[in-house]
Design an enzyme around this catalytic site. Structure first.
Site, mmCIF file in Angstrom:
data_model
loop_
_atom_site.group_PDB
_atom_site.id
_atom_site.type_symbol
_atom_site.label_atom_id
_atom_site.label_comp_id
_atom_site.label_asym_id
_atom_site.label_seq_id
_atom_site.Cartn_x
_atom_site.Cartn_y
_atom_site.Cartn_z
ATOM 1 N N ILE A 162 6.817 -37.049 3.666
ATOM 2 C CA ILE A 162 7.230 -37.301 5.044
ATOM 3 C C ILE A 162 8.627 -36.753 5.273
ATOM 4 O O ILE A 162 8.897 -36.101 6.281
ATOM 5 C CB ILE A 162 7.153 -38.805 5.365
ATOM 6 C CG1 ILE A 162 5.685 -39.255 5.384
ATOM 7 C CG2 ILE A 162 7.839 -39.123 6.688
ATOM 8 C CD1 ILE A 162 5.494 -40.747 5.528
ATOM 9 N N GLY A 189 -1.636 -40.603 -5.761
ATOM 10 C CA GLY A 189 -1.400 -40.097 -7.106
ATOM 11 C C GLY A 189 -0.204 -39.181 -7.220
ATOM 12 O O GLY A 189 0.036 -38.621 -8.295
ATOM 13 N N GLY A 195 -4.738 -32.824 2.328
ATOM 14 C CA GLY A 195 -4.181 -32.448 3.618
ATOM 15 C C GLY A 195 -4.242 -30.964 3.893
ATOM 16 O O GLY A 195 -4.610 -30.150 3.039
ATOM 17 N N GLU A 216 -6.945 -34.768 -8.382
ATOM 18 C CA GLU A 216 -7.618 -36.014 -8.000
ATOM 19 C C GLU A 216 -8.848 -35.730 -7.151
ATOM 20 O O GLU A 216 -9.937 -36.205 -7.411
ATOM 21 C CB GLU A 216 -6.670 -36.893 -7.184
ATOM 22 C CG GLU A 216 -5.352 -37.177 -7.834
ATOM 23 C CD GLU A 216 -4.326 -37.555 -6.796
ATOM 24 O OE1 GLU A 216 -3.973 -38.744 -6.750
ATOM 25 O OE2 GLU A 216 -3.881 -36.676 -6.036
#
Length: 488
Positions: free
Chosen positions: A349, A373, A256, A279
């Site tokens: 969130i 992950g 992100g 990852e």
């Protein structure tokens, strides 16, 4: 053979293991051909669905195509496609949201049932039958090992020079035969550069020449830059007081724009010779390697914007010496994360005042993407950051709430919460202490008095360990569902 001919070999009701991890390395043609076949079967009045297993999220050519025609009955372990998400939240797809490090072992244990067909993208097939992995390794090793039948998509578009960038470890085993994984440095090689497959299982080879999903990363905004600055100041302090070495410890960064902003902030930070153990290698980490701030990085996939992909392709010899791609059962392995002392940074969130984290659900019920992950790294990292802007929807929603509407990471796994307002270091604090620090440091000023009022009134009820007003704890979410805003 053609993609349509290969798709015709996949039976209705099959468990199908697809390659792909965060928009890279997924099969490009067979899933679309399968969607076309399923659509024709439905038009003829014949039911046809498959269960789809992957490494993580894929792309519209896979998740979107199959979801759009109602071709998925079950999906695991992670997705981010809007069409697939809508089908999940409509109850039309059964979604198994699984820690990414757990998927391969659950498949090996037989918990998920048999894997009937694997559809795997590779860059080439050697004369002896070994396979050159693509831009994502993910769960491909496991799918190739346990599938009854295998379909290979051989993609000639990615740079052939990626050969040799991979490290496929074949030393995993099922308990009680499991042995320690001999990895002590992030970029050590403990496996081999190629995937193996039993040639007798390969029922189709489909040539392709298609690129991965373009991952568009926005330029860091003011909020992201503030979050990044808080983290970098904190890390610098940890170095100063001797809790981190000067080159820190290996970094993991979630997917992100905020995560990329943090990595961008490290470009001008006081740290050198960084290492990555993550990852997905995204633009921010690639830039750190390019600029010499990061010596090398280990990941399971490369997911880049178009300009960054061009940079990677143009300088592939440079990056091949500094990047290693592994199966996700290694890249996300909890014991390795703990052994290496990984510094983890993941988005959320919402968080509540005691440090419980919701990273998957909107208003308690609607799945967004999945846990991915983040749990592998949060519980086991040397340091673990959860980051979010303090408000959403133009300020109508506070991302710091009295009680989260869904729990993915409990307060016991949460060390540090960061918003643009500040950083809450929760290490060594009791629940009441944590609550005050989170309210003071992370809540938006518009919401801070309301959170303080809730906390004060909850404490006034008596000497509870974790004070809550159960009749009000989720009232902010209920109000948002009814009015579009958490405000009274």
């Amino acid at each position: 053979m053609s993609a349509a001919e290969a798709a015709a070999l996949i039976p209705a009701g099959a468990n199908v293991g697809m390659s792909g991890f965060t928009g890279s390395g997924h099969p490009k043609l067979v899933p679309q051909a399968l969607a076309t076949r399923i659509e024709a079967e439905h038009a003829a009045g014949r039911p046809f669905q498959v269960n789809v297993w992957t490494g993580a999220s894929t792309a519209p050519e896979l998740d979107g195509a199959l979801a759009r025609v109602g071709g998925m009955r079950q999906r695991l372990p992670f997705q981010s496609d809007p069409v697939c998400r809508d089908r999940i939240n409509a109850g039309e797809v059964d979604y198994l949201d699984i820690h990414l490090s757990h998927v391969a072992q659950q498949a090996w244990f037989g918990f998920l049932g048999p894997l009937h067909v694997a559809v795997i993208e590779v860059l080439g097939i050697l004369p002896d039958g070994r396979l050159i992995p693509s831009a994502a390794v993910g769960n491909n090793k496991t799918w190739l090992d346990i599938a009854d039948k295998v379909i290979l998509e051989v993609n000639s578009l990615p740079p052939a020079e990626m050969e040799g960038m991979h490290d496929i470890y074949y030393g995993t085993a099922i308990p009680p035969r499991r042995l320690p994984i001999n990895l002590t440095q992030p970029i050590e090689r403990i496996g081999e550069p190629y995937l193996r497959v039993d040639p007798a299982k390969v029922i189709a080879v489909v040539p392709t020449h298609h690129g991965d999903r373009d991952t568009a990363f926005a330029q860091p905004d003011a909020v992201s830059n503030q979050i990044a600055a808080h983290i970098i100041d904190f890390l610098a302090h940890e170095v100063k007081v001797g809790r981190l070495p000067r080159n820190m410890l290996p970094l993991q960064s979630g997917v992100g724009n905020v995560a990329n902003a943090v990595l961008a902030g490290l470009l001008d930070g006081p740290f050198d010779d960084l290492l990555g153990f993550t990852e997905v290698l995204q633009d921010g980490m690639l830039e750190l390697i390019k600029r010499g701030k990061m010596a090398a990085a280990s990941a399971t996939a490369i997911s880049l914007s178009r300009p960054a992909l061009q940079e990677f392709t143009d300088n592939i010899a440079f990056y091949r010496e500094r990047i290693v791609l592994r199966p996700q059962e290694i890249s996300n392995h909890p014991e390795l994360v703990r052994r290496l002392g990984v510094i983890a940074m993941n988005a959320m969130i919402e968080a509540d005042i005691y440090g419980n984290i919701n990273s998957t659900h909107l208003m308690g019920s609607g799945m967004m993407n999945g846990i991915g992950g983040s749990g592998d790294f949060a519980r086991n990292g040397y340091l673990s950051f959860f980051v979010t802007p303090s408000v959403a929807k133009g300020g109508a929603v506070s991302c710091i709430v009295p009680m989260v509407s869904h729990v993915d990471h409990t307060e016991h796994d949460t060390q540090i919460i960061v918003t643009e307002q500040g950083l809450a270091d929760l290490r060594g604090l009791s629940p009441r202490q944590r609550a005050q620090v989170i309210i003071d440091k992370c809540a938006h000023p518009d919401w801070r008095p309301l959170l303080q009022d809730y906390f004060d009134r909850a404490r006034s009820q008596g000497a509870q360990h974790t004070p809550h007003l159960l009749g009000e704890a989720l009232s902010w979410h209920q109000r948002c569902l009814e009015t579009g805003s958490m405000r009274a």
